[in-house]
Design a protein around this motif. Structure first.
Motif, PDB file in Angstrom:
ATOM      1  N   VAL A  54      64.228  32.372  46.393  1.00 42.91           N
ATOM      2  CA  VAL A  54      62.777  32.424  46.176  1.00 42.91           C
ATOM      3  C   VAL A  54      62.439  31.692  44.891  1.00 42.91           C
ATOM      4  CG1 VAL A  54      62.281  34.484  47.539  1.00 42.91           C
ATOM      5  CG2 VAL A  54      63.051  34.734  45.172  1.00 42.91           C
ATOM      6  N   VAL A  55      61.317  30.974  44.916  1.00 43.63           N
ATOM      7  CA  VAL A  55      60.875  30.196  43.762  1.00 43.63           C
ATOM      8  C   VAL A  55      59.544  30.757  43.288  1.00 43.63           C
ATOM      9  CG1 VAL A  55      60.299  27.905  42.901  1.00 43.63           C
ATOM     10  CG2 VAL A  55      61.999  28.151  44.725  1.00 43.63           C
ATOM     11  N   SER A  56      59.480  31.112  42.015  1.00 38.13           N
ATOM     12  CA  SER A  56      58.262  31.646  41.388  1.00 38.13           C
ATOM     13  C   SER A  56      57.607  32.726  42.243  1.00 38.13           C
ATOM     14  CB  SER A  56      57.251  30.508  41.137  1.00 38.13           C
ATOM     15  OG  SER A  56      57.825  29.491  40.368  1.00 38.13           O
ATOM     16  N   PRO A  57      58.363  33.728  42.677  1.00 37.89           N
ATOM     17  CA  PRO A  57      57.762  34.754  43.538  1.00 37.89           C
ATOM     18  C   PRO A  57      56.969  35.774  42.739  1.00 37.89           C
ATOM     19  CG  PRO A  57      60.011  35.357  43.049  1.00 37.89           C
ATOM     20  CD  PRO A  57      59.781  34.006  42.383  1.00 37.89           C
ATOM     21  N   GLN A  58      55.966  36.360  43.370  1.00 39.83           N
ATOM     22  CA  GLN A  58      55.355  37.551  42.799  1.00 39.83           C
ATOM     23  C   GLN A  58      56.181  38.768  43.248  1.00 39.83           C
ATOM     24  OE1 GLN A  58      52.848  35.382  44.702  1.00 39.83           O
ATOM     25  NE2 GLN A  58      53.099  34.273  42.777  1.00 39.83           N
ATOM     26  N   ALA A  59      56.313  39.732  42.369  1.00 37.92           N
ATOM     27  CA  ALA A  59      57.008  40.967  42.730  1.00 37.92           C
ATOM     28  C   ALA A  59      56.082  41.891  43.502  1.00 37.92           C
ATOM     29  CB  ALA A  59      57.527  41.667  41.473  1.00 37.92           C
ATOM     30  N   THR A  60      54.827  41.911  43.110  1.00 34.29           N
ATOM     31  CA  THR A  60      53.777  42.726  43.710  1.00 34.29           C
ATOM     32  C   THR A  60      52.464  42.290  43.078  1.00 34.29           C
ATOM     33  OG1 THR A  60      52.924  44.987  44.013  1.00 34.29           O
ATOM     34  CG2 THR A  60      54.066  44.523  41.954  1.00 34.29           C
ATOM     35  N   LEU A  61      51.366  42.578  43.734  1.00 34.89           N
ATOM     36  CA  LEU A  61      50.046  42.403  43.120  1.00 34.89           C
ATOM     37  C   LEU A  61      49.354  43.745  42.958  1.00 34.89           C
ATOM     38  CD1 LEU A  61      48.766  39.130  44.857  1.00 34.89           C
ATOM     39  CD2 LEU A  61      49.959  39.398  42.673  1.00 34.89           C
ATOM     40  N   ALA A  92      51.224  45.374  38.083  1.00 39.23           N
ATOM     41  CA  ALA A  92      51.024  44.027  37.533  1.00 39.23           C
ATOM     42  C   ALA A  92      49.552  43.774  37.199  1.00 39.23           C
ATOM     43  CB  ALA A  92      51.540  42.989  38.521  1.00 39.23           C
ATOM     44  N   PRO A  93      48.953  44.626  36.358  1.00 36.73           N
ATOM     45  CA  PRO A  93      47.534  44.410  36.011  1.00 36.73           C
ATOM     46  C   PRO A  93      47.328  43.149  35.188  1.00 36.73           C
ATOM     47  CG  PRO A  93      48.489  46.079  34.586  1.00 36.73           C
ATOM     48  CD  PRO A  93      49.528  45.764  35.627  1.00 36.73           C
ATOM     49  N   TRP A  94      48.406  42.638  34.583  1.00 35.38           N
ATOM     50  CA  TRP A  94      48.339  41.453  33.744  1.00 35.38           C
ATOM     51  C   TRP A  94      48.203  40.154  34.536  1.00 35.38           C
ATOM     52  CZ3 TRP A  94      52.714  39.693  35.940  1.00 35.38           C
ATOM     53  CH2 TRP A  94      53.709  40.625  36.264  1.00 35.38           C
ATOM     54  N   ASP A  95      48.463  40.180  35.850  1.00 35.56           N
ATOM     55  CA  ASP A  95      48.350  38.962  36.651  1.00 35.56           C
ATOM     56  C   ASP A  95      46.910  38.835  37.147  1.00 35.56           C
ATOM     57  OD1 ASP A  95      48.533  36.786  38.311  1.00 35.56           O
ATOM     58  OD2 ASP A  95      50.482  37.336  39.131  1.00 35.56           O
ATOM     59  N   ASP A  96      46.143  37.991  36.482  1.00 39.27           N
ATOM     60  CA  ASP A  96      44.725  37.837  36.815  1.00 39.27           C
ATOM     61  C   ASP A  96      44.457  36.602  37.679  1.00 39.27           C
ATOM     62  OD1 ASP A  96      45.259  35.883  34.965  1.00 39.27           O
ATOM     63  OD2 ASP A  96      43.721  36.484  33.527  1.00 39.27           O
ATOM     64  N   ARG A  97      45.511  36.041  38.278  1.00 38.85           N
ATOM     65  CA  ARG A  97      45.330  34.830  39.092  1.00 38.85           C
ATOM     66  C   ARG A  97      44.804  35.133  40.481  1.00 38.85           C
ATOM     67  NH1 ARG A  97      51.330  32.512  38.514  1.00 38.85           N
ATOM     68  NH2 ARG A  97      51.702  34.733  38.973  1.00 38.85           N
ATOM     69  N   ASP A 112      60.073  29.081  36.207  1.00 44.24           N
ATOM     70  CA  ASP A 112      59.912  28.424  34.922  1.00 44.24           C
ATOM     71  C   ASP A 112      59.625  29.498  33.876  1.00 44.24           C
ATOM     72  OD1 ASP A 112      59.156  27.026  32.669  1.00 44.24           O
ATOM     73  OD2 ASP A 112      57.752  25.696  33.694  1.00 44.24           O
ATOM     74  N   PRO A 113      60.528  29.704  32.923  1.00 44.41           N
ATOM     75  CA  PRO A 113      60.303  30.764  31.927  1.00 44.41           C
ATOM     76  C   PRO A 113      59.124  30.477  31.004  1.00 44.41           C
ATOM     77  CG  PRO A 113      62.196  29.419  31.320  1.00 44.41           C
ATOM     78  CD  PRO A 113      61.799  28.996  32.702  1.00 44.41           C
ATOM     79  N   LEU A 114      58.630  29.230  31.004  1.00 45.35           N
ATOM     80  CA  LEU A 114      57.483  28.886  30.173  1.00 45.35           C
ATOM     81  C   LEU A 114      56.158  29.197  30.859  1.00 45.35           C
ATOM     82  CD1 LEU A 114      58.746  25.494  28.714  1.00 45.35           C
ATOM     83  CD2 LEU A 114      58.929  27.782  27.718  1.00 45.35           C
ATOM     84  N   GLU A 115      56.203  29.473  32.175  1.00 47.46           N
ATOM     85  CA  GLU A 115      55.013  29.936  32.898  1.00 47.46           C
ATOM     86  C   GLU A 115      54.978  31.456  32.749  1.00 47.46           C
ATOM     87  OE1 GLU A 115      52.413  28.525  34.882  1.00 47.46           O
ATOM     88  OE2 GLU A 115      53.011  26.767  33.728  1.00 47.46           O
ATOM     89  N   GLU A 116      54.165  31.947  31.840  1.00 50.71           N
ATOM     90  CA  GLU A 116      54.249  33.341  31.394  1.00 50.71           C
ATOM     91  C   GLU A 116      54.157  34.345  32.541  1.00 50.71           C
ATOM     92  OE1 GLU A 116      52.245  36.323  28.068  1.00 50.71           O
ATOM     93  OE2 GLU A 116      51.249  34.452  28.608  1.00 50.71           O
ATOM     94  N   LEU A 117      53.184  34.198  33.420  1.00 49.20           N
ATOM     95  CA  LEU A 117      53.001  35.188  34.479  1.00 49.20           C
ATOM     96  C   LEU A 117      54.138  35.124  35.495  1.00 49.20           C
ATOM     97  CD1 LEU A 117      49.135  34.990  35.006  1.00 49.20           C
ATOM     98  CD2 LEU A 117      50.449  36.587  33.606  1.00 49.20           C
ATOM     99  N   ASP A 118      54.595  33.928  35.829  1.00 51.51           N
ATOM    100  CA  ASP A 118      55.739  33.804  36.735  1.00 51.51           C
ATOM    101  C   ASP A 118      56.975  34.446  36.117  1.00 51.51           C
ATOM    102  OD1 ASP A 118      54.252  32.487  38.622  1.00 51.51           O
ATOM    103  OD2 ASP A 118      54.934  30.483  38.083  1.00 51.51           O
ATOM    104  N   ALA A 119      57.161  34.235  34.817  1.00 55.32           N
ATOM    105  CA  ALA A 119      58.321  34.816  34.139  1.00 55.32           C
ATOM    106  C   ALA A 119      58.235  36.341  34.111  1.00 55.32           C
ATOM    107  CB  ALA A 119      58.431  34.265  32.719  1.00 55.32           C
ATOM    108  N   MET A 120      57.030  36.870  33.939  1.00 53.42           N
ATOM    109  CA  MET A 120      56.866  38.324  33.931  1.00 53.42           C
ATOM    110  C   MET A 120      57.206  38.914  35.294  1.00 53.42           C
ATOM    111  SD  MET A 120      53.434  38.483  31.556  1.00 53.42           S
ATOM    112  CE  MET A 120      53.211  40.263  31.572  1.00 53.42           C
ATOM    113  N   HIS A 121      56.773  38.249  36.373  1.00 55.23           N
ATOM    114  CA  HIS A 121      57.156  38.707  37.708  1.00 55.23           C
ATOM    115  C   HIS A 121      58.678  38.633  37.882  1.00 55.23           C
ATOM    116  CE1 HIS A 121      53.453  39.528  39.908  1.00 55.23           C
ATOM    117  NE2 HIS A 121      52.893  38.489  39.308  1.00 55.23           N
ATOM    118  N   ALA A 122      59.283  37.551  37.415  1.00 57.80           N
ATOM    119  CA  ALA A 122      60.723  37.369  37.610  1.00 57.80           C
ATOM    120  C   ALA A 122      61.521  38.483  36.945  1.00 57.80           C
ATOM    121  CB  ALA A 122      61.154  36.004  37.071  1.00 57.80           C
TER     122      ALA A 122
END
Length: 328
Positions: free
Chosen positions: A142-149, A154-159, A190-200
């Motif tokens: 899996v690439v840049s997956p969300q764990a959950t919405l 994951a209230p921090w994911d505002d996308r 990408d660890p520099l993509e903050e929200l993707d890294a938080m999900h990872a």
């Protein structure tokens, strides 16, 4: 291996789905899964089954042939392929999809194959991880997956605020937990993509490998497909030989992929890293004709000269000088 399929980009979405349905009728099946999803199965081999997830736009853009990238990789390797396709950004959170996978489990569908691989990126990476629980022992990529919405987790994911009322707590809900039955899972991000890294970071377990691909940005999954880095990763997963080393070797293809190189240039330039900017541009120009990199090389060299600094000779020239001293 069957002849590679090509679908025209002039087709409407409905015409494109109809073409897929015809392919399914000839080589397996295609069936609607509720109102928002469809399933295409191509029966080619009992050795490996690749299960991929896409939206219609991502599926149509998944390859130059106009077919899902997972389908292309299955075709190239002679594998069977199950493709779940969403009409919209549903995250595959639909009772009809739950029921479809329940039926596959009841029919022992996945047990027919020696090896099963689940693949997806972004929203579809979430689904690949979540539904892999239906095939214990599978390999998951899996690439840049969300764990959950789920906003409680994951209230921090505002996308994706429009998905916050969607239930991510019932069946096949929390993707990291659904990986417990996987033999191995590879989470690329990408660890520099903050929200993707938080999900990872929510994907944890001894069977989970985190593969960090810096400077990939929000388009990491799409770009990895375009540079054909996903191809060798899925090939190794299907052969049962995928390791961290294999994954990182495949990711080295980004060194010749201009969108990645431009992201890298933007980062070092914005950070005013003159030395790194100049070295990066010189390296790229040794392999490609890239005017933007030539401009930044000249600019960086000028600024370094004003500071009384200069770049070392390219390695090739130093090597030649040592072998052929008469050139000095």
């Amino acid at each position: 291996m069957s002849e590679l399929v090509t679908l025209s980009d002039q087709l409407t979405d409905e015409e494109w789905l109809s073409e897929l349905a015809e392919i399914g009728e000839d080589r397996g099946y295609y069936e609607p899964v509720g109102d928002r999803h469809g399933a295409l199965f191509l029966d080619e081999s009992l050795d490996t089954l690749l299960v991929s997830f896409d939206t219609i736009p991502s599926a149509r853009a998944g390859s130059a042939s106009g077919i899902p990238h997972g389908m292309l990789q299955a075709e190239l390797n002679g594998w069977s392929h199950l493709s779940l396709i969403a009409r919209d950004r549903s995250w595959f959170r639909d009772p009809a999809v739950y029921g479809y996978f329940d039926r596959l489990v009841d029919d022992a569908f996945f047990e027919d194959f020696d090896r099963v691989v689940f693949y997806g990126h972004g929203m579809c990476g979430y689904a690949a991880a979540a539904y892999s629980v239906a095939a214990p022992g599978a390999t998951v990529v899996v690439v840049s997956p969300q764990a959950t919405l789920d906003p409680d987790i994951a209230p921090w994911d505002d996308r994706f605020v429009g998905m916050r009322r969607t239930n991510f707590t019932d069946r096949y809900g929390y993707a990291p937990d659904m990986l417990d039955a996987a033999e191995k899972a590879f989470v690329i991000y990408d660890p520099l993509e903050e929200l993707d890294a938080m999900h990872a970071t929510l994907f944890r377990g001894t069977q989970i490998e985190h593969i960090r691909s810096r400077f990939g940005g929000a388009r990491l999954g799409t770009d990895l497909q375009a540079m054909n880095a996903i191809g060798p990763i899925l090939k190794a997963a299907g052969d049962g030989t995928l390791t961290r080393a294999v994954a990182f070797k495949a990711l080295r293809r980004r060194r010749d992929y201009l969108p990645y190189l431009r992201n890298l240039l933007n980062r070092v330039h914005v950070d005013d890293r003159l030395w790194l900017t100049a070295l990066l541009c010189r390296t790229v120009l040794s392999r490609k004709n890239a005017p933007r990199f030539r401009h930044h090389l000249e600019l960086s060299e000028h600024k370094l000269m004003m500071q009384g600094r200069s770049l070392p000779e390219p390695r090739l020239k130093r090597s030649a000088a040592s072998k052929f001293p008469e050139l000095n």
